[in-house]
Design a protein around this motif. Structure first.
Motif, PDB file in Angstrom:
ATOM      1  N   SER A 115      27.826  65.931 -11.772  1.00 28.61           N
ATOM      2  CA  SER A 115      27.485  64.008 -11.844  1.00 28.61           C
ATOM      3  C   SER A 115      26.279  63.890 -12.173  1.00 28.61           C
ATOM      4  CB  SER A 115      27.690  64.025 -10.120  1.00 28.61           C
ATOM      5  OG  SER A 115      29.027  64.295  -9.778  1.00 28.61           O
ATOM      6  N   VAL A 116      25.040  65.131 -11.457  1.00 30.02           N
ATOM      7  CA  VAL A 116      24.179  64.690 -12.141  1.00 30.02           C
ATOM      8  C   VAL A 116      23.866  64.761 -13.872  1.00 30.02           C
ATOM      9  CG1 VAL A 116      21.918  66.188 -12.048  1.00 30.02           C
ATOM     10  CG2 VAL A 116      22.573  66.341 -10.306  1.00 30.02           C
ATOM     11  N   ALA A 117      24.920  65.627 -14.276  1.00 29.97           N
ATOM     12  CA  ALA A 117      24.119  65.375 -16.036  1.00 29.97           C
ATOM     13  C   ALA A 117      25.090  63.701 -16.405  1.00 29.97           C
ATOM     14  CB  ALA A 117      25.259  66.579 -16.330  1.00 29.97           C
ATOM     15  N   LYS A 118      25.552  63.864 -15.687  1.00 27.73           N
ATOM     16  CA  LYS A 118      26.266  62.414 -16.471  1.00 27.73           C
ATOM     17  C   LYS A 118      25.904  61.553 -15.700  1.00 27.73           C
ATOM     18  CE  LYS A 118      31.586  63.661 -15.400  1.00 27.73           C
ATOM     19  NZ  LYS A 118      32.244  64.107 -14.716  1.00 27.73           N
ATOM     20  N   TYR A 119      24.909  61.089 -14.399  1.00 26.58           N
ATOM     21  CA  TYR A 119      23.830  60.072 -13.446  1.00 26.58           C
ATOM     22  C   TYR A 119      22.835  59.705 -14.791  1.00 26.58           C
ATOM     23  CZ  TYR A 119      20.236  58.025 -11.437  1.00 26.58           C
ATOM     24  OH  TYR A 119      19.747  57.001 -11.084  1.00 26.58           O
ATOM     25  N   PHE A 120      22.179  61.256 -15.770  1.00 25.84           N
ATOM     26  CA  PHE A 120      21.212  61.254 -16.562  1.00 25.84           C
ATOM     27  C   PHE A 120      21.379  60.856 -18.099  1.00 25.84           C
ATOM     28  CE2 PHE A 120      18.701  63.759 -13.355  1.00 25.84           C
ATOM     29  CZ  PHE A 120      17.655  63.218 -13.605  1.00 25.84           C
ATOM     30  N   SER A 121      22.774  61.468 -18.248  1.00 23.27           N
ATOM     31  CA  SER A 121      22.912  60.871 -19.366  1.00 23.27           C
ATOM     32  C   SER A 121      23.363  59.172 -19.356  1.00 23.27           C
ATOM     33  CB  SER A 121      24.305  61.745 -19.736  1.00 23.27           C
ATOM     34  OG  SER A 121      24.407  63.018 -19.884  1.00 23.27           O
ATOM     35  N   LYS A 131      23.707  50.029 -11.533  1.00 22.00           N
ATOM     36  CA  LYS A 131      24.663  50.336 -11.514  1.00 22.00           C
ATOM     37  C   LYS A 131      25.844  52.087 -11.211  1.00 22.00           C
ATOM     38  CE  LYS A 131      25.506  46.553 -14.339  1.00 22.00           C
ATOM     39  NZ  LYS A 131      25.619  46.257 -16.413  1.00 22.00           N
ATOM     40  N   LEU A 132      25.114  53.054 -10.639  1.00 21.71           N
ATOM     41  CA  LEU A 132      25.087  54.276 -10.307  1.00 21.71           C
ATOM     42  C   LEU A 132      25.290  54.636  -9.732  1.00 21.71           C
ATOM     43  CD1 LEU A 132      23.513  55.839 -14.075  1.00 21.71           C
ATOM     44  CD2 LEU A 132      26.324  54.695 -13.674  1.00 21.71           C
ATOM     45  N   ARG A 133      25.937  55.033  -8.191  1.00 20.35           N
ATOM     46  CA  ARG A 133      25.859  56.225  -7.455  1.00 20.35           C
ATOM     47  C   ARG A 133      26.644  57.012  -7.913  1.00 20.35           C
ATOM     48  NH1 ARG A 133      26.710  51.839  -2.051  1.00 20.35           N
ATOM     49  NH2 ARG A 133      26.135  50.681  -3.023  1.00 20.35           N
ATOM     50  N   LEU A 134      25.836  57.966  -6.921  1.00 22.35           N
ATOM     51  CA  LEU A 134      26.886  59.722  -6.434  1.00 22.35           C
ATOM     52  C   LEU A 134      27.099  59.656  -5.103  1.00 22.35           C
ATOM     53  CD1 LEU A 134      26.375  62.023  -8.247  1.00 22.35           C
ATOM     54  CD2 LEU A 134      24.230  60.444  -8.269  1.00 22.35           C
ATOM     55  N   MET A 135      28.524  60.011  -5.186  1.00 21.03           N
ATOM     56  CA  MET A 135      28.972  60.243  -4.156  1.00 21.03           C
ATOM     57  C   MET A 135      29.623  61.592  -3.659  1.00 21.03           C
ATOM     58  SD  MET A 135      32.629  57.028  -2.874  1.00 21.03           S
ATOM     59  CE  MET A 135      31.278  56.105  -2.884  1.00 21.03           C
ATOM     60  N   TYR A 136      29.437  61.563  -1.923  1.00 20.21           N
ATOM     61  CA  TYR A 136      29.774  62.578  -1.928  1.00 20.21           C
ATOM     62  C   TYR A 136      30.840  61.906  -1.216  1.00 20.21           C
ATOM     63  CZ  TYR A 136      26.901  66.649  -1.905  1.00 20.21           C
ATOM     64  OH  TYR A 136      25.922  67.664  -1.875  1.00 20.21           O
ATOM     65  N   VAL A 137      32.459  62.586  -1.570  1.00 19.45           N
ATOM     66  CA  VAL A 137      33.975  62.354  -1.052  1.00 19.45           C
ATOM     67  C   VAL A 137      34.067  63.707  -0.704  1.00 19.45           C
ATOM     68  CG1 VAL A 137      34.160  60.622  -2.120  1.00 19.45           C
ATOM     69  CG2 VAL A 137      34.590  63.254  -3.106  1.00 19.45           C
ATOM     70  N   LYS A 138      35.382  63.973   0.464  1.00 13.76           N
ATOM     71  CA  LYS A 138      36.612  64.333   0.746  1.00 13.76           C
ATOM     72  C   LYS A 138      37.848  64.470  -0.587  1.00 13.76           C
ATOM     73  CE  LYS A 138      40.074  67.186   3.512  1.00 13.76           C
ATOM     74  NZ  LYS A 138      39.997  67.197   4.923  1.00 13.76           N
ATOM     75  N   ALA A 139      37.633  65.547  -0.521  1.00 14.86           N
ATOM     76  CA  ALA A 139      39.015  65.536  -2.011  1.00 14.86           C
ATOM     77  C   ALA A 139      40.318  66.872  -1.025  1.00 14.86           C
ATOM     78  CB  ALA A 139      38.420  66.629  -3.070  1.00 14.86           C
ATOM     79  N   ILE A 140      41.094  65.716  -0.977  1.00 17.41           N
ATOM     80  CA  ILE A 140      42.239  66.160  -0.638  1.00 17.41           C
ATOM     81  C   ILE A 140      42.717  67.210  -1.143  1.00 17.41           C
ATOM     82  CG2 ILE A 140      44.269  65.452   0.592  1.00 17.41           C
ATOM     83  CD1 ILE A 140      42.972  62.190   0.780  1.00 17.41           C
ATOM     84  N   VAL A 148      31.451  62.782  -6.828  1.00 15.71           N
ATOM     85  CA  VAL A 148      31.601  62.057  -7.717  1.00 15.71           C
ATOM     86  C   VAL A 148      30.539  61.118  -8.338  1.00 15.71           C
ATOM     87  CG1 VAL A 148      33.902  62.483  -7.621  1.00 15.71           C
ATOM     88  CG2 VAL A 148      32.607  60.588  -6.924  1.00 15.71           C
ATOM     89  N   LEU A 149      30.124  60.274  -9.895  1.00 14.96           N
ATOM     90  CA  LEU A 149      29.229  60.008 -10.234  1.00 14.96           C
ATOM     91  C   LEU A 149      30.573  58.614 -10.027  1.00 14.96           C
ATOM     92  CD1 LEU A 149      26.402  59.055 -10.658  1.00 14.96           C
ATOM     93  CD2 LEU A 149      27.624  59.308 -12.673  1.00 14.96           C
ATOM     94  N   THR A 150      29.573  57.257  -9.139  1.00 10.13           N
ATOM     95  CA  THR A 150      30.158  56.096  -9.274  1.00 10.13           C
ATOM     96  C   THR A 150      29.457  55.464  -9.673  1.00 10.13           C
ATOM     97  OG1 THR A 150      29.194  55.589  -7.172  1.00 10.13           O
ATOM     98  CG2 THR A 150      31.789  56.377  -7.220  1.00 10.13           C
ATOM     99  N   TYR A 151      30.442  54.161 -10.562  1.00  7.11           N
ATOM    100  CA  TYR A 151      30.047  53.357 -12.221  1.00  7.11           C
ATOM    101  C   TYR A 151      30.054  50.900 -11.135  1.00  7.11           C
ATOM    102  CZ  TYR A 151      29.731  50.233 -15.617  1.00  7.11           C
ATOM    103  OH  TYR A 151      28.989  48.679 -16.195  1.00  7.11           O
ATOM    104  N   TYR A 152      28.828  50.986 -10.819  1.00  8.28           N
ATOM    105  CA  TYR A 152      29.290  49.435 -10.064  1.00  8.28           C
ATOM    106  C   TYR A 152      29.316  48.226 -11.245  1.00  8.28           C
ATOM    107  CZ  TYR A 152      29.182  51.627  -5.897  1.00  8.28           C
ATOM    108  OH  TYR A 152      29.690  52.007  -4.841  1.00  8.28           O
ATOM    109  N   GLU A 153      29.776  47.620 -12.421  1.00  7.01           N
ATOM    110  CA  GLU A 153      29.629  46.740 -13.081  1.00  7.01           C
ATOM    111  C   GLU A 153      29.266  46.358 -12.852  1.00  7.01           C
ATOM    112  OE1 GLU A 153      31.859  44.422 -16.756  1.00  7.01           O
ATOM    113  OE2 GLU A 153      33.546  45.399 -15.429  1.00  7.01           O
TER     114      GLU A 153
END
Length: 220
Positions: A115-121, A131-140, A148-153
């Motif tokens: 996620s960090v690498a994708k963010y910086f790239s 437009k970018l956020r790192l998100m902590y989730v529970k992966a069921i 994960v990295l999230t993107y908001y257009e």
């Protein structure tokens, strides 16, 4: 959810401050790929590691004129090729945030590292920080905390999810396998009850944590 809050609380302010700091200068990420850096990577990790780092530089240079959608696909697929490895096995630590260069040089990492690498790239490719956020989730499916990295257009858009578990970039509403906990970027930190913008709980801070950024700028 209480379990994940207990696990994550120790990181919340730390992580938020990290990305406040990182966003300030992440536009200059391409500038770290100097001959000196490649020589250092070669010395510490070998020629194949330096080749992997060089490939990222070329990828970011070639991707400058792509649409944002294509930039997301390019970066997500590129880093998802790297092998997953838990920090304890990889670094001998329970939790270690690798820089993008360390991720490539060692050819392994965990969900935070992807996620960090994708963010910086993506920042280096010109995607705006808001437009970018790192998100902590529970992966069921794997029953564990995950990032994960999230993107908001647009500010009110349903975000797209960039996840090392899949090369497919889907809307958050389509990821029924993820339960959101927190998300963060340079503007602050949000508590999330759904895979959207959520409720802001920490505003921007003037006390950023620079350790990871300093390692990136000092040559890794």
């Amino acid at each position: 959810m209480s379990f994940f809050r207990a696990v994550l609380n120790q990181y919340l302010v730390l992580i938020c401050c990290l990305f406040i700091a990182a966003t300030i200068r992440s536009d200059g990420f391409l500038e770290i790929f100097t001959p000196e850096l490649l020589a250092k990577v070669t010395k510490d990790y070998g020629e194949e590691a330096a080749t992997r780092v060089s490939k990222l530089k070329r990828l970011l240079e070639r991707g400058q004129n792509l649409s944002e959608g294509d930039k997301l696909k390019l970066v997500n697929k590129y880093f998802n090729k790297i092998a997953f490895k838990h920090d304890k096995d990889h670094w001998g630590q329970e939790d270690y945030w690798a820089t993008p260069v360390e991720l490539l040089a060692t050819a392994a990492g965990d969900c935070e590292d992807y996620s960090v690498a994708k963010y910086f790239s993506l920042r280096a490719l010109g995607v705006a920080p808001e437009k970018l956020r790192l998100m902590y989730v529970k992966a069921i499916r794997i029953n564990q905390a995950h990032m994960v990295l999230t993107y908001y257009e647009t500010p009110d858009a349903m975000p797209l999810v960039l996840d090392n578990l899949t090369n497919k970039i889907k809307k958050a509403s389509e990821r029924k396998d993820l339960v959101p906990v927190y998300s963060f970027n340079a503007e602050g930190l949000w508590q999330s009850k759904a895979l959207n913008r959520g409720k802001r709980i920490i505003e921007n801070s003037q006390q950023p944590w620079y350790e990871l950024l300093e390692r990136i700028e000092s040559g890794y």
